[in-house]
Scaffold this motif. Structure first.
Motif, PDB file in Angstrom:
ATOM      1  N   ARG A 172     -47.605  -1.450   4.086  1.00 47.07           N
ATOM      2  CA  ARG A 172     -47.399  -2.779   4.663  1.00 47.07           C
ATOM      3  C   ARG A 172     -46.350  -2.649   5.761  1.00 47.07           C
ATOM      4  N   TYR A 173     -46.226  -3.691   6.560  1.00 50.32           N
ATOM      5  CA  TYR A 173     -45.318  -3.610   7.702  1.00 50.32           C
ATOM      6  C   TYR A 173     -44.399  -4.829   7.753  1.00 50.32           C
ATOM      7  N   CYS A 174     -43.169  -4.583   8.139  1.00 50.27           N
ATOM      8  CA  CYS A 174     -42.188  -5.652   8.322  1.00 50.27           C
ATOM      9  C   CYS A 174     -41.766  -5.666   9.786  1.00 50.27           C
ATOM     10  N   ALA A 175     -41.972  -6.802  10.430  1.00 51.67           N
ATOM     11  CA  ALA A 175     -41.532  -6.946  11.821  1.00 51.67           C
ATOM     12  C   ALA A 175     -40.022  -7.165  11.839  1.00 51.67           C
ATOM     13  N   LEU A 176     -39.323  -6.368  12.634  1.00 49.79           N
ATOM     14  CA  LEU A 176     -37.876  -6.507  12.737  1.00 49.79           C
ATOM     15  C   LEU A 176     -37.523  -7.576  13.767  1.00 49.79           C
ATOM     16  N   PRO A 177     -36.356  -8.191  13.632  1.00 51.87           N
ATOM     17  CA  PRO A 177     -35.944  -9.178  14.642  1.00 51.87           C
ATOM     18  C   PRO A 177     -35.981  -8.547  16.027  1.00 51.87           C
ATOM     19  N   ALA A 211     -31.400  -1.558  22.224  1.00 49.39           N
ATOM     20  CA  ALA A 211     -32.112  -2.389  21.244  1.00 49.39           C
ATOM     21  C   ALA A 211     -33.597  -2.082  21.311  1.00 49.39           C
ATOM     22  N   LEU A 212     -34.267  -2.366  20.207  1.00 50.63           N
ATOM     23  CA  LEU A 212     -35.720  -2.240  20.149  1.00 50.63           C
ATOM     24  C   LEU A 212     -36.348  -3.623  20.210  1.00 50.63           C
ATOM     25  N   HIS A 213     -37.476  -3.711  20.888  1.00 51.86           N
ATOM     26  CA  HIS A 213     -38.205  -4.977  20.985  1.00 51.86           C
ATOM     27  C   HIS A 213     -39.568  -4.812  20.316  1.00 51.86           C
ATOM     28  N   GLY A 214     -39.918  -5.773  19.481  1.00 50.82           N
ATOM     29  CA  GLY A 214     -41.207  -5.711  18.800  1.00 50.82           C
ATOM     30  C   GLY A 214     -41.310  -4.564  17.808  1.00 50.82           C
ATOM     31  N   ALA A 215     -40.189  -4.147  17.241  1.00 53.52           N
ATOM     32  CA  ALA A 215     -40.190  -3.005  16.320  1.00 53.52           C
ATOM     33  C   ALA A 215     -40.613  -3.428  14.914  1.00 53.52           C
TER      34      ALA A 215
END
Length: 371
Positions: free
Chosen positions: A6-11, A21-25
């Protein structure tokens, strides 16, 4: 094979400790068991450098996991009682955003433009998974090897979020020997002409431009340190391969131990992204609990406030020596936790937690039963 991942979208943006920073990680994770109504039976497992989140088989993915003998109904980590979560580290290519992932700003893989990675970032990403699952406080946080360092970061950065902790073959900071070995592993990858400054064929399963030799040497160096001299002697001694098994070239493979290392390397080489390996390896070297204690590991550990802990180490571990497990136990005890310290004499060295289930299972299972 079904996929339990499963996947969790990070802020977004997801700020990184060392800048950028990461975007859409996102991070990948798997779960076993059922979260109870009180949401207080959650156990989080943080992994070593290369494993995926697939700790054990499940109905969704029946393939054996990397800790299959430890997790499941009636096992030491009993999925009939606990809701178990394992998160694949941020920066790993086993489903989480990593250097091989697409940078949404360019539409191309990050490669070496991926922000500098710290184990604190790994910890914060794992905490986000737990938060999005609606869990305020973990019943237990289990960290193995590199994951043990990530677990310490988790508890330092998110006070009050963990009730109990099991520390498995880890360290509060990398010692010079561990740094030296990982430095050589990274050098082997970087000096492979086919690494091409990180511009190799990322998704090549065979053929293409890929640092096979560098990854092979890095893996061999790792395997040597994951086991002990005692086990090498017991398993291989000085046994030579049969003549027909030897390489017909100058200085080719001659001994059984060489063949064993070669087999490990061949199975690993194209199953893990080299740039991800570099980032996670360096993150392990950078991590230092002393940063949180004014330069003192002990003072840093005293900032972790949990109720109970079990710290397990192995006398034959040369990568994370037993003294470092004692250091963790003493620090958590100073902070007020009821600490159980388990020193094992397993001959397998650092990898003992993966193979010496006969000793690790009663220790871990017993601790969890007492919670």
């Amino acid at each position: 094979m079904n996929d339990a991942r499963r996947y969790c979208a990070l802020p977004s943006p997801f700020a990184m400790k060392r800048g950028g920073a990461l975007h859409g990680a996102r991070v990948a994770y798997e779960t076993w068991g059922t979260l109870n109504a009180a949401r207080d039976n959650a156990v989080l497992i943080l992994t070593g450098l290369s494993p995926s989140a697939h700790v054990a088989s499940s109905a969704d993915d029946p393939s054996p996991g990397w800790w299959e003998a430890m997790l499941g109904p009636g096992k030491a980590i009993d999925s009939d009682r606990w809701f178990v979560i394992c998160v694949n580290s941020l920066g790993s290519d086993k489903g989480s955003t990593c250097p091989a992932s697409i940078d949404p700003a360019t539409g191309q893989p990050y490669r070496l433009t991926f922000p500098e990675l710290a184990l604190e970032d790994v910890a914060n990403a794992a905490h986000e998974v737990v938060r999005q699952l609606g869990i305020e406080r973990l019943a237990c946080l289990i960290g193995c090897s590199m994951g043990g360092m990530s677990a310490l970061a988790y508890m330092l950065l998110h006070p009050g979020s963990v009730r109990a902790h099991i520390s498995v073959d880890t360290a509060p900071q990398a010692q010079p020997f561990a740094i030296a070995i990982r430095s050589l592993q990274r050098e082997a990858i970087r000096l492979d002409p086919d690494w091409r400054g990180g511009q190799y064929d990322i998704h090549a399963k065979e053929g293409g431009t890929y640092p096979d030799m560098g990854m092979s040497i890095a893996r061999k160096l790792g395997v040597i340190t994951y086991r002990s001299a005692m086990e090498w002697n017991g398993r291989f001694a000085r046994i030579r391969l049969d003549p027909e098994q030897r390489e017909e070239q100058p200085f080719g493979v001659e001994f059984q131990v060489e063949s064993y290392l070669q087999g490990h390397a061949e199975r690993f080489v194209r199953t893990f992204d080299p740039n991800s390996y570099l980032y996670l390896s360096r993150a392990s070297d950078w991590f230092d609990v002393a940063e949180y204690g004014g330069g003192s590991v002990r003072e840093g550990l005293k900032r972790i406030h949990i109720e109970r802990a079990m710290v397990i180490g192995v006398s034959t571990d040369i990568l994370f020596p037993l003294e470092q497990q004692e250091q963790i136990a003493d620090g958590l005890r100073d902070a007020g936790a009821a600490v159980e310290f388990v020193a094992l004499d397993s001959p397998q060295g650092h990898d003992a937690f993966l193979v010496d289930i006969a000793n690790y299972s009663p220790a871990i299972g017993g601790f969890l039963q007492r919670l």
